[in-house]
Motif scaffolding. Structure first.
Motif, PDB file in Angstrom:
ATOM      1  N   HIS A 152      19.919 -18.382  -3.001  1.00 54.88           N
ATOM      2  CA  HIS A 152      19.637 -16.956  -2.858  1.00 54.88           C
ATOM      3  C   HIS A 152      18.622 -16.757  -1.744  1.00 54.88           C
ATOM      4  N   GLY A 153      19.149 -16.665  -0.541  1.00 50.09           N
ATOM      5  CA  GLY A 153      18.324 -16.432   0.630  1.00 50.09           C
ATOM      6  C   GLY A 153      18.557 -15.040   1.187  1.00 50.09           C
ATOM      7  N   GLN A 154      17.480 -14.284   1.312  1.00 52.38           N
ATOM      8  CA  GLN A 154      17.539 -12.947   1.901  1.00 52.38           C
ATOM      9  C   GLN A 154      16.488 -12.849   3.006  1.00 52.38           C
ATOM     10  N   PHE A 155      16.808 -12.115   4.055  1.00 47.49           N
ATOM     11  CA  PHE A 155      15.814 -11.860   5.109  1.00 47.49           C
ATOM     12  C   PHE A 155      15.059 -10.595   4.727  1.00 47.49           C
ATOM     13  N   ILE A 156      13.816 -10.776   4.265  1.00 51.31           N
ATOM     14  CA  ILE A 156      13.026  -9.644   3.775  1.00 51.31           C
ATOM     15  C   ILE A 156      11.657  -9.662   4.452  1.00 51.31           C
ATOM     16  N   PRO A 157      11.567  -9.127   5.665  1.00 47.80           N
ATOM     17  CA  PRO A 157      10.263  -9.073   6.335  1.00 47.80           C
ATOM     18  C   PRO A 157       9.317  -8.098   5.637  1.00 47.80           C
ATOM     19  N   TYR A 158       8.049  -8.201   5.987  1.00 45.91           N
ATOM     20  CA  TYR A 158       7.022  -7.383   5.326  1.00 45.91           C
ATOM     21  C   TYR A 158       7.345  -5.899   5.379  1.00 45.91           C
ATOM     22  N   GLU A 159       7.788  -5.422   6.533  1.00 48.08           N
ATOM     23  CA  GLU A 159       8.015  -3.983   6.686  1.00 48.08           C
ATOM     24  C   GLU A 159       9.165  -3.468   5.825  1.00 48.08           C
ATOM     25  N   ARG A 160      10.054  -4.342   5.431  1.00 43.42           N
ATOM     26  CA  ARG A 160      11.163  -3.937   4.574  1.00 43.42           C
ATOM     27  C   ARG A 160      10.751  -3.846   3.109  1.00 43.42           C
ATOM     28  N   ALA A 161       9.909  -4.766   2.665  1.00 36.26           N
ATOM     29  CA  ALA A 161       9.490  -4.777   1.254  1.00 36.26           C
ATOM     30  C   ALA A 161       8.086  -5.360   1.151  1.00 36.26           C
ATOM     31  N   ALA A 173       9.243 -15.237  -3.274  1.00 37.82           N
ATOM     32  CA  ALA A 173      10.693 -15.342  -3.434  1.00 37.82           C
ATOM     33  C   ALA A 173      11.099 -15.652  -4.869  1.00 37.82           C
ATOM     34  N   LEU A 174      10.291 -16.423  -5.582  1.00 39.01           N
ATOM     35  CA  LEU A 174      10.708 -16.958  -6.876  1.00 39.01           C
ATOM     36  C   LEU A 174      11.030 -15.880  -7.898  1.00 39.01           C
ATOM     37  N   LEU A 175      10.077 -14.990  -8.173  1.00 41.68           N
ATOM     38  CA  LEU A 175      10.265 -14.010  -9.245  1.00 41.68           C
ATOM     39  C   LEU A 175      11.345 -12.988  -8.916  1.00 41.68           C
ATOM     40  N   ASP A 176      11.510 -12.656  -7.632  1.00 39.28           N
ATOM     41  CA  ASP A 176      12.509 -11.652  -7.251  1.00 39.28           C
ATOM     42  C   ASP A 176      13.874 -12.245  -6.954  1.00 39.28           C
ATOM     43  N   LEU A 177      13.909 -13.380  -6.278  1.00 39.30           N
ATOM     44  CA  LEU A 177      15.157 -13.965  -5.813  1.00 39.30           C
ATOM     45  C   LEU A 177      15.530 -15.238  -6.575  1.00 39.30           C
ATOM     46  N   GLY A 178      14.560 -16.095  -6.795  1.00 37.70           N
ATOM     47  CA  GLY A 178      14.832 -17.363  -7.459  1.00 37.70           C
ATOM     48  C   GLY A 178      15.280 -17.220  -8.894  1.00 37.70           C
ATOM     49  N   VAL A 206       1.842 -16.557  -1.481  1.00 43.37           N
ATOM     50  CA  VAL A 206       3.048 -16.341  -2.276  1.00 43.37           C
ATOM     51  C   VAL A 206       4.145 -17.186  -1.643  1.00 43.37           C
ATOM     52  N   ASP A 207       5.168 -17.523  -2.424  1.00 42.08           N
ATOM     53  CA  ASP A 207       6.177 -18.455  -1.918  1.00 42.08           C
ATOM     54  C   ASP A 207       7.165 -17.746  -1.005  1.00 42.08           C
ATOM     55  N   LEU A 208       7.286 -18.271   0.202  1.00 39.56           N
ATOM     56  CA  LEU A 208       8.242 -17.769   1.179  1.00 39.56           C
ATOM     57  C   LEU A 208       9.599 -18.439   0.996  1.00 39.56           C
ATOM     58  N   ASN A 209       9.562 -19.723   0.663  1.00 37.99           N
ATOM     59  CA  ASN A 209      10.773 -20.538   0.620  1.00 37.99           C
ATOM     60  C   ASN A 209      10.586 -21.590  -0.474  1.00 37.99           C
ATOM     61  N   THR A 210      11.440 -21.574  -1.502  1.00 41.73           N
ATOM     62  CA  THR A 210      11.276 -22.496  -2.625  1.00 41.73           C
ATOM     63  C   THR A 210      12.591 -23.204  -2.933  1.00 41.73           C
ATOM     64  N   SER A 211      12.511 -24.509  -3.128  1.00 42.20           N
ATOM     65  CA  SER A 211      13.663 -25.315  -3.510  1.00 42.20           C
ATOM     66  C   SER A 211      13.357 -26.013  -4.825  1.00 42.20           C
ATOM     67  N   MET A 212      14.372 -26.108  -5.694  1.00 44.94           N
ATOM     68  CA  MET A 212      14.168 -26.648  -7.037  1.00 44.94           C
ATOM     69  C   MET A 212      15.296 -27.606  -7.406  1.00 44.94           C
ATOM     70  N   THR A 227      14.691 -17.907  -0.751  1.00 45.91           N
ATOM     71  CA  THR A 227      13.822 -17.685   0.396  1.00 45.91           C
ATOM     72  C   THR A 227      13.832 -16.229   0.795  1.00 45.91           C
ATOM     73  N   MET A 228      12.701 -15.769   1.322  1.00 47.60           N
ATOM     74  CA  MET A 228      12.607 -14.431   1.908  1.00 47.60           C
ATOM     75  C   MET A 228      12.709 -14.493   3.429  1.00 47.60           C
ATOM     76  N   ALA A 229      12.855 -15.707   3.973  1.00 46.30           N
ATOM     77  CA  ALA A 229      12.760 -15.898   5.416  1.00 46.30           C
ATOM     78  C   ALA A 229      14.085 -15.783   6.145  1.00 46.30           C
ATOM     79  N   SER A 230      15.213 -15.921   5.421  1.00 40.02           N
ATOM     80  CA  SER A 230      16.515 -15.921   6.097  1.00 40.02           C
ATOM     81  C   SER A 230      17.619 -15.607   5.110  1.00 40.02           C
ATOM     82  N   ARG A 231      18.724 -15.098   5.629  1.00 38.24           N
ATOM     83  CA  ARG A 231      19.885 -14.793   4.818  1.00 38.24           C
ATOM     84  C   ARG A 231      20.737 -16.048   4.672  1.00 38.24           C
ATOM     85  N   GLY A 232      20.932 -16.478   3.443  1.00 38.38           N
ATOM     86  CA  GLY A 232      21.780 -17.626   3.179  1.00 38.38           C
ATOM     87  C   GLY A 232      23.171 -17.203   2.756  1.00 38.38           C
ATOM     88  N   SER A 233      23.914 -18.121   2.182  1.00 38.67           N
ATOM     89  CA  SER A 233      25.267 -17.807   1.743  1.00 38.67           C
ATOM     90  C   SER A 233      25.263 -16.962   0.473  1.00 38.67           C
TER      91      SER A 233
END
Length: 325
Positions: A152-161, A173-178, A206-212, A227-233
């Motif tokens: 679950h990768g989304q590109f979410i810069p500061y100005e967007r959220a 990223a964890l609580l919202d996307l992970g 806060v976590d920008l990119n987390t792998s588990m 991740t909040m840094a890039s759009r994944g699949s």
């Protein structure tokens, strides 16, 4: 049957999406909306004419509504849900349920002691395609599950959220996307016996990119990322020794999937769903309330606690804490 009347705490994007999707569900309406600002509540109510605006959460939970939908940022979930339950109102609380398992256990204890319906609004758990995936796994179509892979990768810069970048608001990223890949893994395999996590943190920690990597008693593994840094699949795969399921992006929302046997035979399950899918949790929660139950078998209190315990363990490994803790 009379209309199920919802009161909504919060006026942000998820509150509006929930209210919009309710328009596709007969017998449900937003009867009230509460905000810390009356002007914000009034602006929200302009788009939902059945909704009475309230300038405080206290006024809303005292109003004539059948249930409260909590749609505020994570650190407010505990306080807002408890406020509503103390007023005797059933609560459907947005994911992540709380910021930690301690708060989750406290909410569940209050609900159980006072016989008040409570459910986490983990909307993907109620979607038809994931219910179908769960049934295929239960029926043994995939055989023994060996791996789950979900991104679950989304590109979410500061100005967007901005909220996601602030520790005071439960950012990261964890609580919202992970929580989405974690929820999928829990749906199929339950709680793991071990978790290993790695993360890249922002300058505000806060976590920008987390792998588990999660390991289960059966020997299965789940490889999950957010991740909040890039759009994944934003896709997912459940692999068994007989076949695999590939869920298209976004795997946690209404979408298509396919079953592919180890011999290469493919069965397609196309997307036929219309709307956002948030109404499914509303439908189930209204059933719970009207039946006299206090939790849903589709999203039990214990499930919410176990998911928060998993995220607590991950945050402990990656070094993320919140000021409210």
């Amino acid at each position: 049957m009379s209309t199920f009347r919802w009161g909504v705490i919060g006026t942000g994007g998820i509150a509006r999406s929930f209210a919009e999707d309710l328009k596709r569900l007969d017998g449900h309406s937003v009867a009230g909306v509460g905000s810390r600002s009356l002007a914000s509540a009034e602006k929200f109510a302009e788009q939902f004419p059945d909704a009475a605006p309230y300038g405080s959460y206290e006024e809303l939970v005292s109003a004539d509504v059948d249930a409260i939908y909590v749609a505020t940022p994570h650190p407010m979930h505990y306080e807002n849900s408890l406020l509503a339950m103390r007023a005797g109102k059933p609560v459907l609380c947005e994911k992540a349920f709380t910021v930690n398992a301690k708060e989750a256990r406290a909410l569940v204890a209050y609900a159980q002691e006072n016989r008040i319906p409570l459910m986490e609004a983990m909307w993907s758990r109620f979607l038809p395609h994931l219910q179908q995936v769960k049934q295929l796994v239960s029926d043994g179509v995939l055989g023994e599950i060996t791996n789950i892979v979900a991104d679950h990768g989304q590109f979410i810069p500061y100005e967007r959220a901005p909220r996601l970048w602030e520790p005071e608001l439960g950012g990261g990223a964890l609580l919202d996307l992970g929580i989405y890949p974690l929820t999928l893994a829990h749906l199929i395999l339950g709680s793991p016996v071990s978790i290993h996590a790695e993360a890249t943190l922002t300058d505000k920690k806060v976590d920008l990119n987390t792998s588990m990597v999660l390991r289960y008693a059966s020997g299965a593994h789940a490889l999950l990322s957010c991740t909040m840094a890039s759009r994944g699949s934003v896709s997912a795969m459940i692999v068994g020794d007989k076949a695999r399921i590939e869920i298209d992006g976004s795997f946690y929302a209404p979408t298509s999937f396919r079953v592919i046997t180890r011999d290469g035979d493919v069965t397609e399950y196309p997307k036929r769903y219309e709307g956002l899918g948030l109404r499914e949790e509303a439908f189930e929660f209204a059933r719970v309330v009207r039946s006299g139950e206090i939790e849903s078998p589709l999203m039990t209190h214990q499930t919410s606690i176990e998911l928060m315990e998993m995220m607590d363990a991950i945050r402990a490994q990656i070094g993320v804490t919140y000021p409210s803790e």
